[in-house]
Design a protein around this motif. Structure first.
Motif, short mmCIF file in Angstrom:
data_model
loop_
_atom_site.label_atom_id
_atom_site.label_comp_id
_atom_site.label_asym_id
_atom_site.label_seq_id
_atom_site.Cartn_x
_atom_site.Cartn_y
_atom_site.Cartn_z
N LYS A 125 52.11 14.70 -33.27
CA LYS A 125 51.49 15.11 -32.01
C LYS A 125 52.55 15.43 -30.96
O LYS A 125 53.43 14.63 -30.66
N GLY A 126 52.51 16.63 -30.40
CA GLY A 126 53.46 17.02 -29.38
C GLY A 126 53.28 16.21 -28.10
O GLY A 126 52.15 15.91 -27.71
N LEU A 127 54.38 15.86 -27.44
CA LEU A 127 54.29 15.04 -26.24
C LEU A 127 53.57 15.76 -25.11
O LEU A 127 52.87 15.13 -24.31
N ASN A 128 53.73 17.08 -25.03
CA ASN A 128 53.00 17.83 -24.00
C ASN A 128 51.50 17.67 -24.17
O ASN A 128 50.76 17.40 -23.21
N ASP A 129 51.03 17.84 -25.41
CA ASP A 129 49.60 17.70 -25.68
C ASP A 129 49.14 16.26 -25.47
O ASP A 129 48.04 16.02 -24.96
N PHE B 178 46.27 11.96 -22.45
CA PHE B 178 46.33 10.71 -21.68
C PHE B 178 45.69 10.91 -20.30
O PHE B 178 44.93 10.07 -19.81
N ARG B 179 46.02 12.02 -19.67
CA ARG B 179 45.48 12.29 -18.34
C ARG B 179 43.98 12.58 -18.40
O ARG B 179 43.23 12.19 -17.50
N GLY B 180 43.56 13.26 -19.46
CA GLY B 180 42.16 13.65 -19.55
C GLY B 180 41.23 12.50 -19.87
O GLY B 180 40.15 12.38 -19.27
N ARG C 72 42.12 9.22 -19.71
CA ARG C 72 42.55 8.04 -18.96
C ARG C 72 43.00 6.90 -19.86
O ARG C 72 43.04 5.74 -19.43
N ASN C 73 43.36 7.19 -21.08
CA ASN C 73 43.98 6.19 -21.94
C ASN C 73 45.45 6.08 -21.56
O ASN C 73 46.08 7.05 -21.16
N HIS C 74 45.99 4.88 -21.69
CA HIS C 74 47.40 4.68 -21.42
C HIS C 74 48.15 4.28 -22.68
O HIS C 74 49.37 4.08 -22.63
N LEU C 75 47.46 4.15 -23.79
CA LEU C 75 48.08 3.72 -25.04
C LEU C 75 47.36 4.37 -26.20
O LEU C 75 46.14 4.51 -26.19
N ILE D 100 51.65 5.98 -22.17
CA ILE D 100 51.89 7.06 -21.22
C ILE D 100 53.23 6.87 -20.53
O ILE D 100 53.92 7.84 -20.18
N GLU D 101 53.66 5.62 -20.40
CA GLU D 101 54.98 5.36 -19.81
C GLU D 101 56.09 5.90 -20.71
O GLU D 101 57.06 6.47 -20.23
#
Length: 291
Positions: free
Chosen positions: A146-150, A155-157, A159-162, A178-179
């Motif tokens: 999975k590409g980090l950009n995607d 994550f933003r869409g 709202r998951n952080h992990l 997300i960190e």
């Protein structure tokens, strides 16, 4: 009656000078990542952008070619919670690791059934009869490729952080937060357990152990615990406790490794950038703190 052939709106005015147009024609823009990064370095040298801006822009560029597998926490280093563990054990794991989210498994470590938020454990304190399964949040799974950009967009869409990272065979390869992704752009992100300044710090924990920053001066650790920490090599002097412990162990410690010195047990809680960020310090087994 309206004009069937209205006048064409003028194109946006090109404010470039003839010299600028000529230079751009002779020296076109960068056509590779390496050239683009070199251009950013030149822009910094010409005071067009600041050093921090250049680092962030380079991070964005490099991140385009990175995947979840490049920056994930490997499965062997994940801190997991057993759904069948008693409350006291859950609390011990949360306190000792200081994470805000934990993958939860049932039976086998590969069987991740959800994500537990550390703050949700407070609900169990108020209502011990509450079923912990009701506190679990759905776990997200992404492939190593999975590409980090995607991934950042997801994550933003949602709202998951992990997210759990799986390999090509569907096995758990690790986890990514997300960190972890944002740090590829902005550099290391300090959390609530990181310290301000360069002097490190020592915090008392609820289980009567201590959290000690790896860059805490050795002298400060000696004063706090009333001990004298000296390495086996009298000719080697170290300013920080992290440097001293790494020297004594002969390598940069990994999470979970431990070392005993002067009656103290140092357990590595967190590492970053090839250095120990946090130790958990307690009296070594069958040994009390001096003083």
């Amino acid at each position: 009656m309206s004009d069937p052939h209205p006048a064409r709106l003028p194109d946006k005015e090109d404010k470039r000078t003839f010299l600028q147009k000529l230079v751009e024609f002779i020296h076109p823009g960068p056509d590779s990542t390496a050239e683009l990064i070199e251009t950013l370095a030149e822009a910094e040298g010409n005071n067009v952008i600041g050093a921090e801006s250049r680092v962030m822009l380079e991070g964005v560029i490099r991140m385009a070619d990175m995947t979840a597998g490049d920056v994930m926490v490997p499965a062997t280093r994940m801190d997991l919670i057993d759904i069948d563990a008693p409350y006291d054990e859950l609390l011990r794991v949360v306190i000792s690791t200081a994470h805000s989210r934990f993958p939860v498994f049932e039976g086998d470590h590969e069987n991740i059934i959800g994500i537990l938020m550390a703050k949700d454990l407070l609900k169990l304190q108020r209502a011990p009869e509450f079923n912990i399964r009701a506190l679990l949040r759905p776990a997200a799974f992404v492939p190593e490729s999975k590409g980090l950009n995607d991934l950042l967009r997801e994550f933003r869409g949602n709202r998951n952080h992990l997210a759990m990272v799986v390999d090509e065979f569907g096995r758990t390869a690790g986890l990514i937060t997300i960190e972890d992704v944002l740090e590829q752009i902005v550099g290391e992100i300090e959390d609530e357990f990181d310290i301000a300044g360069d002097e490190g710090d020592i915090f008392g924990l609820a289980d009567r152990t201590y959290r000690v920053s790896g860059d805490t001066p050795v002298e400060r650790v000696n004063d706090a615990f009333n001990v004298t920490l000296t390495g086996g090599d009298p000719d080697a002097a170290f300013d920080t406790i992290g440097g001293l412990i790494a020297h004594e162990m002969g390598h940069v410690p990994k999470r979970g490794e431990q070392h005993v010195m002067a009656g103290l047990q140092f357990v590595v809680l967190h590492t970053k950038g090839g250095a120990v960020k946090w130790f958990k310090v307690s009296p070594a087994p069958e040994t009390g703190l001096e003083g």
